[in-house]
Each structure stands twice: as structure tokens, then as C-alpha cells.
Design an enzyme around this catalytic site. Structure first.
Site, PDB file in Angstrom:
ATOM      1  N   ASP A  38     -78.821 -34.626-111.736  1.00  0.00           N
ATOM      2  CA  ASP A  38     -77.560 -34.067-112.217  1.00  0.00           C
ATOM      3  C   ASP A  38     -77.025 -34.959-113.330  1.00  0.00           C
ATOM      4  O   ASP A  38     -76.625 -36.099-113.088  1.00  0.00           O
ATOM      5  CB  ASP A  38     -76.569 -33.986-111.056  1.00  0.00           C
ATOM      6  CG  ASP A  38     -75.306 -33.212-111.393  1.00  0.00           C
ATOM      7  OD1 ASP A  38     -75.003 -33.096-112.593  1.00  0.00           O
ATOM      8  OD2 ASP A  38     -74.636 -32.740-110.465  1.00  0.00           O
ATOM      9  N   HIS A  78     -77.591 -29.999-111.683  1.00  0.00           N
ATOM     10  CA  HIS A  78     -76.239 -29.652-111.236  1.00  0.00           C
ATOM     11  C   HIS A  78     -76.118 -28.200-110.783  1.00  0.00           C
ATOM     12  O   HIS A  78     -75.534 -27.912-109.741  1.00  0.00           O
ATOM     13  CB  HIS A  78     -75.255 -29.916-112.373  1.00  0.00           C
ATOM     14  CG  HIS A  78     -73.827 -29.775-111.989  1.00  0.00           C
ATOM     15  ND1 HIS A  78     -73.142 -30.740-111.289  1.00  0.00           N
ATOM     16  CD2 HIS A  78     -72.941 -28.765-112.193  1.00  0.00           C
ATOM     17  CE1 HIS A  78     -71.897 -30.346-111.089  1.00  0.00           C
ATOM     18  NE2 HIS A  78     -71.753 -29.150-111.630  1.00  0.00           N
ATOM     19  N   CYS A 104     -68.550 -29.153-107.342  1.00  0.00           N
ATOM     20  CA  CYS A 104     -68.160 -29.782-108.600  1.00  0.00           C
ATOM     21  C   CYS A 104     -66.673 -30.156-108.554  1.00  0.00           C
ATOM     22  O   CYS A 104     -66.231 -30.831-107.639  1.00  0.00           O
ATOM     23  CB  CYS A 104     -68.492 -28.862-109.777  1.00  0.00           C
ATOM     24  SG  CYS A 104     -68.351 -29.677-111.390  1.00  0.00           S
TER      25      CYS A 104
END
Length: 485
Positions: free
Chosen positions: A306, A335, A151
Site C-alpha cells: 500500500d 490499497h 482508509c
């Protein structure tokens, strides 16, 4: 017309069943409350080998006698605690890497105080990450190491690889926000400079409070995140495994951390609003983050469903680096599902480990380079199936919280067998042929990736109910019908 006496009897029966169900749930409620309060996370043994300000560098105990030459440093985001990568033993990225023979380190950023408001991306990338890389290199005796960034940690890892390419042997970016030219999802809309000024937030709070971020993420799907997930919890209260999964995710969600003010401003302005990274216009304290410097092997791990960092915000990045060894592993999950779902660990992470293995031992790394030179770079791979053949089903990730997040990511459904049907087969099945499945229900199942009788027959009841919001008893009936076709 239905007999009114039969209607009354039906209502009475339903009331009795509800009363009995409430009584059963009341009996287990104390135990489940204890589970919610005391559930354990991040259980893989580790030791702190370096500290700086709030940061701690964790080194995990090896799980194999033989280890690959090049260690892996995991760099997570700044806005949550990193134990999402070690949520529970059977769904732990850390443990999966250890079992594959890697020497694993992880950065725990800690939580910034008001004195840390001025911490910038330059501080995080060129000071903190660089110092951790030096520690790992010294302990392992390697001039360059593997980096796995997740991320926001993936975005910072890409910056680091550009600025310090000689220290990075292999770079893997997992759900990393890299490209924001219109396809970056919900967070890109938040980053629109016509509507949102990050400095207004930091002028008000100094550091950006975790609660501020949590509310914003939860509002991506307010009903699911504030109502539905608790209904699911009630419906599944008697399932101890479900409750433990729910408790782990709730603890992670509740333990968000503040973000240093300046770093937040720079990330929103430079990455989201002005797209400077992919435009090769990003500078950290006067140092150019030149994508041409990324010449090491590069793997992108992206989640097909995601909502936070959609594939379009990651995949184009490979076209802008100079490496001739690039690959994309795209997996049908969300995600957070890529790190905590059992299906990801069964099907995705073995491929990730193989990618690292081929480039983390002397002779094998040379062989991988030769193969790449002969065949050209691999640019896009759909894991566990040919492109387009993978269903969107993801096995339980957040224990039914409906907030898979970091946040706003609720792709939570049942497990799927390996022998997935192809798109051709998917087009042939009409789920409305099943008793009780109308078009609305069929659409909900399709949104969860269930488009064939085979996929429905292989799904897990509780987990598919978690994803769709449909009652478990109704789904159980449909699964039974699908299995009998």
C-alpha cells in the site's frame, strides 16, 4: 551483419501485423465504448434505511437464511464513492460478508455542498457515524455492533470506538491511517506543515474539490496514470473482461467527491502533520479521543504494498490500545486491491469473516475471549502464508488502469496458486536464465513480486503485463519457458 533485405522484410511484416491488429481493434471499438459508458457498479440489492443531510445509510438484502447476531456497519472514506466495496458481484466486500451470513450496512456520505464547508471531524464521528450506529443497533436489537472502517473511514472509526466504546462490539480497521511519525508514505510528505497549509486550499475553494485530490494522486506516478494505463487498454481492447474491469475502475476514479473544508483541515493538520491520534492528544469538540478506551476486539487489515497507507502507518496502533484481543492480517496487495482483487476475496476475506464470526455470536464470542485469555493476543498474521512466504502478486484490481488508488496504488498483476514457494526457493531462482529476460526485466518482475520460476509460471499474462508495463507477448513467452523448466 544482418542482410538489409531481411531487415526490410521484417519491417514490412511488422507493419502488416500492426495494420491487422488495428483493424481488429477497430471492429470491437464501438462495443468497448458502450461498455465504458454503461458499465454497472454497486449491484448488490440494498435499501436506504436512514438519511441525514447528504448521508444515506444502506442496508443490504441478506443472502443466507441464518445470520450472525451482530451486524456490520461499513464506514468508508470521505473522498470517493463507497461502491469500491461493491465494485462487481464476484469481487465485492459487501457480497462476501453477506455470503458469510452477516447483516451488512454501509454509509454513503454523499457529496458536501458549500453549505457543508464547516462540517468537522466531530460532525462526522459524533453525529453522523453515531446516528448510523444507533439506527443499526435499533434495527438489530443489539446494544453494540461491528464496525469495519476503510482508509479515512478506518481512522474515523477508531475515533468513534474511543469516544463510544460501549456501542462497538468489534472493530476492524482496513488500510487505516493512524500513525504518522515518519513512515506514513507519500501522503505524510504532503502533510508536512513546513510545505503545505491545508487552510490555503480551503480558503480558495471552501470544500476541497475532487479534481484537486485526483491530480495530486495521479502525480504520484504521472506516466503510469496518464499514459501507460491507456496503452494497456488499447493492447487489451479485445478482452471484454479486461475492458469491463477497466471501465469500473475508471468510473470510480472519475466520480470522486469533494471533501468538507473544515474536516479536511483537521484531518491534515491533526492526523498527518501533528500525529495527534497515536500520541493520544486528539480532541473532537473538547472530547478526548483516548486510545485507552479502545478495549474491544481489534483487527487491522493492512496491505503490504500500500503506497497510500503503508503498513507502518497502521500496525503500531495496536500497541497503544487497551484491548487484549488484537490481531493484524497483512496481505500481499495494494490499497484498493484488498477490496477488489479476486485473490483477496479467495484468501484474505475468509479470514476476516472468521474473525468477525468468532466474535459475533454469543457462545462463540465467549469462546474467542477465552482463547485470547489463554494464549494472549495475536499481534501479526500474514494471510495465506507464513510471514515472508507470500509473493507480492495481486490479481487484477483496476482492470489495468494503473491507478488502483485512492489513488496512487498500482499493484496490479497476475493470480498466484496457493502453493507459493518460500523465500529460500525465491533466492535460488535467477530469472535472467530465461531467454529474453535481462536484469532490468528481472528487476521489474521482482518489483511485482515475481522472483521464482514457479511464481512466473502461475502468473496471468494480461495482469502481469498490467503491473509491469512489459508487453503481454513477451511475458507469455517467459511464462511458457518457466512452465517448461
Amino acid at each position: 551483419m544482418k542482410n538489409p533485405y531481411a531487415t526490410v522484410l521484417d519491417l514490412q511484416r511488422e507493419a502488416w501485423e500492426a495494420t491487422a491488429d488495428l483493424a481488429e481493434k477497430s471492429q470491437v471499438a464501438p462495443d468497448r465504448t458502450e461498455t465504458l459508458e454503461n458499465v454497472e457498479v454497486g449491484q448488490t440489492p440494498s435499501e436506504v434505511v436512514y438519511e441525514e443531510n447528504k448521508l444515506k445509510l444502506l442496508h443490504y438484502e441478506p443472502m443466507t437464511e441464518e445470520q450472525h447476531d451482530i451486524p456490520i456497519l461499513i464506514v468508508y472514506a470521505l473522498i470517493n464513492k463507497p461502491y469500491i466495496l461493491d465494485l462487481q458481484p464476484d469481487r465485492s466486500v459487501v457480497q462476501t460478508l453477506l455470503e458469510a451470513g452477516f447483516d451488512v450496512y454501509l454509509i454513503d456520505w454523499g457529496e458536501p455542498s458549500k453549505l457543508d464547508r464547516k462540517l468537522s471531524l466531530d460532525d462526522y464521528v459524533n453525529r453522523y457515524i453515531d446516528n448510523c450506529v444507533d439506527v443499526v443497533s435499533e434495527r438489530s436489537g443489539q446494544d453494540a455492533i461491528n464496525i469495519l472502517g476503510y482508509c479515512m473511514g478506518g481512522t474515523m472509526s477508531a475515533m468513534y470506538a474511543s469516544l463510544h466504546p460501549e456501542k462497538v462490539q468489534n472493530l476492524a480497521l482496513m488500510a487505516a491511517g493512524l500513525c504518522f511519525a515518519g513512515d506514513g508514505g507519500v501522503l505524510e510528505l504532503w502533510g508536512d506543515d513546513d510545505f503545505y497549509d491545508p487552510e490555503t486550499v480551503t480558503d480558495t475553494f471552501d470544500n476541497v474539490p475532487a479534481e484537486f485530490l485526483d491530480v495530486g494522486f495521479a502525480l504520484m506516478d504521472p506516466v503510469a496514470n496518464n499514459v501507460t494505463k491507456y496503452v494497456r487498454f488499447y493492447d487489451n481492447m479485445e478482452d471484454e473482461d479486461f475492458v469491463e474491469n477497466f471501465a469500473r475502475m475508471e468510473r470510480w476514479l472519475d466520480e470522486g467527491i469533494d471533501v468538507a473544508g473544515v474536516a479536511y483541515e483537521e484531518f491534515i493538520r491533526d492526523i498527518y502533520q501533528e500525529n495527534k491520534l497515536i500520541n493520544n492528544e486528539l480532541y473532537l469538540d473538547g472530547k478526548h479521543v483516548d486510545l485507552e478506551n479502545i478495549d474491544m476486539p481489534l483487527l487491522q487489515i493492512v496491505a503490504e504494498y500500500d503506497h497510500l497507507i503503508p503498513p507502518e502507518a497502521s500496525k503500531p496502533f495496536n500497541e497503544f490500545v487497551s484491548s487484549d484481543d488484537t490481531e493484524i492480517l497483512e496481505f500481499a496487495t495494494g490499497h484498493i486491491g484488498m477490496s477488489v482483487s479476486s485473490r483477496s476475496h479467495d484468501e484474505l476475506w475468509p479470514d476476516v469473516c472468521e474473525w468477525f464470526e468468532a466474535r459475533s455470536n454469543g457462545t462463540e464470542a465467549e469462546a474467542a475471549a477465552e482463547i485470547t485469555a489463554e494464549t494472549g493476543p495475536q499481534t501479526d498474521t500474514t494471510v495465506a502464508a507464513d510471514a515472508g512466504d507470500q509473493s507480492s502478486l495481486e490479481d487484477v484490481t483496476d482492470g489495468g488502469t494503473g491507478l488502483e488508488s485512492e489513488h496512487g496504488d498500482d499493484e496490479v498483476v497476475g493470480e498466484v496458486e496457493d502453493d507459493q514457494p518460500t523465500e529460500t526457493d525465491a533466492d535460488a531462482d535467477d530469472l535472467t536464465d530465461l531467454t529474453g529476460v535481462g536484469q532490468a526485466y528481472a528487476d521489474s518482475l521482482a518489483d511485482a513480486g515475481v522472483e521464482t520460476f514457479a511464481q512466473l509460471a502461475a502468473a496471468d499474462v494480461a495482469e502481469l503485463a498490467t503491473e509491469t508495463g512489459i508487453s503481454p507477448s513477451r511475458i507469455e513467452d517467459w511464462i511458457e519457458q518457466a512452465q517448461n523448466r
